[in-house]
Design a protein around this motif. Structure first.
Motif, PDB file in Angstrom:
ATOM      1  N   ALA A  14       0.839  -1.197   0.000  1.00  0.00           N
ATOM      2  CA  ALA A  14       0.000   0.000   0.000  1.00  0.00           C
ATOM      3  C   ALA A  14       0.875   1.248   0.000  1.00  0.00           C
ATOM      4  O   ALA A  14       0.596   2.216  -0.729  1.00  0.00           O
ATOM      5  CB  ALA A  14      -0.920  -0.005   1.206  1.00  0.00           C
ATOM      6  N   SER A  15       1.933   1.241   0.784  1.00  0.00           N
ATOM      7  CA  SER A  15       2.856   2.372   0.810  1.00  0.00           C
ATOM      8  C   SER A  15       3.545   2.534  -0.546  1.00  0.00           C
ATOM      9  O   SER A  15       3.675   3.655  -1.050  1.00  0.00           O
ATOM     10  CB  SER A  15       3.895   2.157   1.909  1.00  0.00           C
ATOM     11  OG  SER A  15       4.876   3.156   1.862  1.00  0.00           O
ATOM     12  N   LEU A  16       3.979   1.426  -1.123  1.00  0.00           N
ATOM     13  CA  LEU A  16       4.609   1.471  -2.442  1.00  0.00           C
ATOM     14  C   LEU A  16       3.643   2.054  -3.469  1.00  0.00           C
ATOM     15  O   LEU A  16       4.001   2.938  -4.248  1.00  0.00           O
ATOM     16  CB  LEU A  16       5.059   0.068  -2.861  1.00  0.00           C
ATOM     17  CG  LEU A  16       5.616  -0.086  -4.271  1.00  0.00           C
ATOM     18  CD1 LEU A  16       6.910   0.693  -4.422  1.00  0.00           C
ATOM     19  CD2 LEU A  16       5.823  -1.551  -4.594  1.00  0.00           C
ATOM     20  N   ALA A  17       2.401   1.587  -3.460  1.00  0.00           N
ATOM     21  CA  ALA A  17       1.413   2.075  -4.419  1.00  0.00           C
ATOM     22  C   ALA A  17       1.123   3.560  -4.224  1.00  0.00           C
ATOM     23  O   ALA A  17       0.984   4.305  -5.197  1.00  0.00           O
ATOM     24  CB  ALA A  17       0.129   1.261  -4.292  1.00  0.00           C
ATOM     25  N   LEU A  18       1.045   4.005  -2.960  1.00  0.00           N
ATOM     26  CA  LEU A  18       0.774   5.421  -2.706  1.00  0.00           C
ATOM     27  C   LEU A  18       1.919   6.310  -3.159  1.00  0.00           C
ATOM     28  O   LEU A  18       1.696   7.382  -3.731  1.00  0.00           O
ATOM     29  CB  LEU A  18       0.470   5.643  -1.229  1.00  0.00           C
ATOM     30  CG  LEU A  18      -0.907   5.163  -0.771  1.00  0.00           C
ATOM     31  CD1 LEU A  18      -1.033   5.312   0.740  1.00  0.00           C
ATOM     32  CD2 LEU A  18      -1.999   5.940  -1.475  1.00  0.00           C
ATOM     33  N   ALA A  23       3.837  10.100  -7.098  1.00  0.00           N
ATOM     34  CA  ALA A  23       4.812  10.592  -8.085  1.00  0.00           C
ATOM     35  C   ALA A  23       4.134  10.814  -9.430  1.00  0.00           C
ATOM     36  O   ALA A  23       4.397  11.809 -10.117  1.00  0.00           O
ATOM     37  CB  ALA A  23       5.970   9.607  -8.220  1.00  0.00           C
ATOM     38  N   GLY A  24       3.241   9.908  -9.800  1.00  0.00           N
ATOM     39  CA  GLY A  24       2.512  10.065 -11.059  1.00  0.00           C
ATOM     40  C   GLY A  24       1.578  11.262 -11.038  1.00  0.00           C
ATOM     41  O   GLY A  24       1.509  12.039 -12.008  1.00  0.00           O
ATOM     42  N   ALA A  25       0.856  11.445  -9.954  1.00  0.00           N
ATOM     43  CA  ALA A  25      -0.071  12.575  -9.852  1.00  0.00           C
ATOM     44  C   ALA A  25       0.687  13.900  -9.870  1.00  0.00           C
ATOM     45  O   ALA A  25       0.259  14.866 -10.530  1.00  0.00           O
ATOM     46  CB  ALA A  25      -0.896  12.451  -8.577  1.00  0.00           C
ATOM     47  N   ARG A  65      11.544   1.920  -7.858  1.00  0.00           N
ATOM     48  CA  ARG A  65      12.861   1.289  -7.738  1.00  0.00           C
ATOM     49  C   ARG A  65      13.524   1.637  -6.403  1.00  0.00           C
ATOM     50  O   ARG A  65      14.095   0.777  -5.734  1.00  0.00           O
ATOM     51  CB  ARG A  65      13.735   1.759  -8.909  1.00  0.00           C
ATOM     52  CG  ARG A  65      15.152   1.286  -8.898  1.00  0.00           C
ATOM     53  CD  ARG A  65      15.219  -0.171  -9.305  1.00  0.00           C
ATOM     54  NE  ARG A  65      16.581  -0.626  -9.283  1.00  0.00           N
ATOM     55  CZ  ARG A  65      17.158  -1.224 -10.298  1.00  0.00           C
ATOM     56  NH1 ARG A  65      16.499  -1.446 -11.390  1.00  0.00           N
ATOM     57  NH2 ARG A  65      18.389  -1.619 -10.191  1.00  0.00           N
ATOM     58  N   ARG A  66      13.456   2.901  -6.000  1.00  0.00           N
ATOM     59  CA  ARG A  66      14.091   3.326  -4.745  1.00  0.00           C
ATOM     60  C   ARG A  66      13.446   2.661  -3.538  1.00  0.00           C
ATOM     61  O   ARG A  66      14.135   2.193  -2.630  1.00  0.00           O
ATOM     62  CB  ARG A  66      14.037   4.840  -4.609  1.00  0.00           C
ATOM     63  CG  ARG A  66      14.975   5.561  -5.550  1.00  0.00           C
ATOM     64  CD  ARG A  66      14.893   7.051  -5.340  1.00  0.00           C
ATOM     65  NE  ARG A  66      15.151   7.395  -3.965  1.00  0.00           N
ATOM     66  CZ  ARG A  66      16.251   7.998  -3.526  1.00  0.00           C
ATOM     67  NH1 ARG A  66      17.189   8.306  -4.386  1.00  0.00           N
ATOM     68  NH2 ARG A  66      16.410   8.293  -2.266  1.00  0.00           N
ATOM     69  N   ILE A  67      12.124   2.612  -3.512  1.00  0.00           N
ATOM     70  CA  ILE A  67      11.427   2.015  -2.374  1.00  0.00           C
ATOM     71  C   ILE A  67      11.701   0.519  -2.315  1.00  0.00           C
ATOM     72  O   ILE A  67      11.952  -0.041  -1.247  1.00  0.00           O
ATOM     73  CB  ILE A  67       9.917   2.307  -2.454  1.00  0.00           C
ATOM     74  CG1 ILE A  67       9.677   3.797  -2.252  1.00  0.00           C
ATOM     75  CG2 ILE A  67       9.149   1.507  -1.427  1.00  0.00           C
ATOM     76  CD1 ILE A  67       8.267   4.233  -2.559  1.00  0.00           C
ATOM     77  N   THR A  68      11.669  -0.131  -3.462  1.00  0.00           N
ATOM     78  CA  THR A  68      11.918  -1.572  -3.501  1.00  0.00           C
ATOM     79  C   THR A  68      13.356  -1.893  -3.126  1.00  0.00           C
ATOM     80  O   THR A  68      13.610  -2.828  -2.352  1.00  0.00           O
ATOM     81  CB  THR A  68      11.596  -2.123  -4.898  1.00  0.00           C
ATOM     82  OG1 THR A  68      10.257  -1.771  -5.237  1.00  0.00           O
ATOM     83  CG2 THR A  68      11.731  -3.630  -4.931  1.00  0.00           C
TER      84      THR A  68
END
Length: 96
Positions: A14-18, A23-25, A65-68
């Motif tokens: 959920a954190s990754l998706a947010l 970033a996209g928004a 990539r950074r979060i992962t």
């Protein structure tokens, strides 16, 4: 992401998706503002919009990539990105 001396928190999808959606928004909002403010013709605005969309996709990829990478380093150690630690040990999960 450490929790008071305990092991680091696991990766939350959920954190990754947010973060990636954020970033996209942000990228699309900045693209819309730039396209609206540019004093050029329709073709120039279309090119600016296309460049903004491409840069938005790049920003989403960088955020992911950074979060992962951060979550992988916290879980398995500090291996450089793209390098596989193949020591013959399948690991605790048997996914070696």
């Amino acid at each position: 992401m450490a929790r008071g001396g305990k092991s680091p928190a696991p990766l939350s999808f959920a954190s990754l998706a947010l973060w990636v959606a954020g970033a996209g928004a942000l990228g699309l909002a900045l693209t819309a503002i730039v396209v609206a403010v540019l004093p050029i013709g329709p073709v120039g605005r279309a090119v600016a919009a296309l460049a903004g969309i491409v840069l938005t996709i790049v920003a989403m990829g960088v955020a992911s990539r950074r979060i992962t990478d951060r979550a992988i380093r916290a879980e398995y150690g500090d291996y450089p990105s793209g390098e596989v630690a193949d020591d013959g040990d399948p690991g605790p999960h048997g996914l070696g």
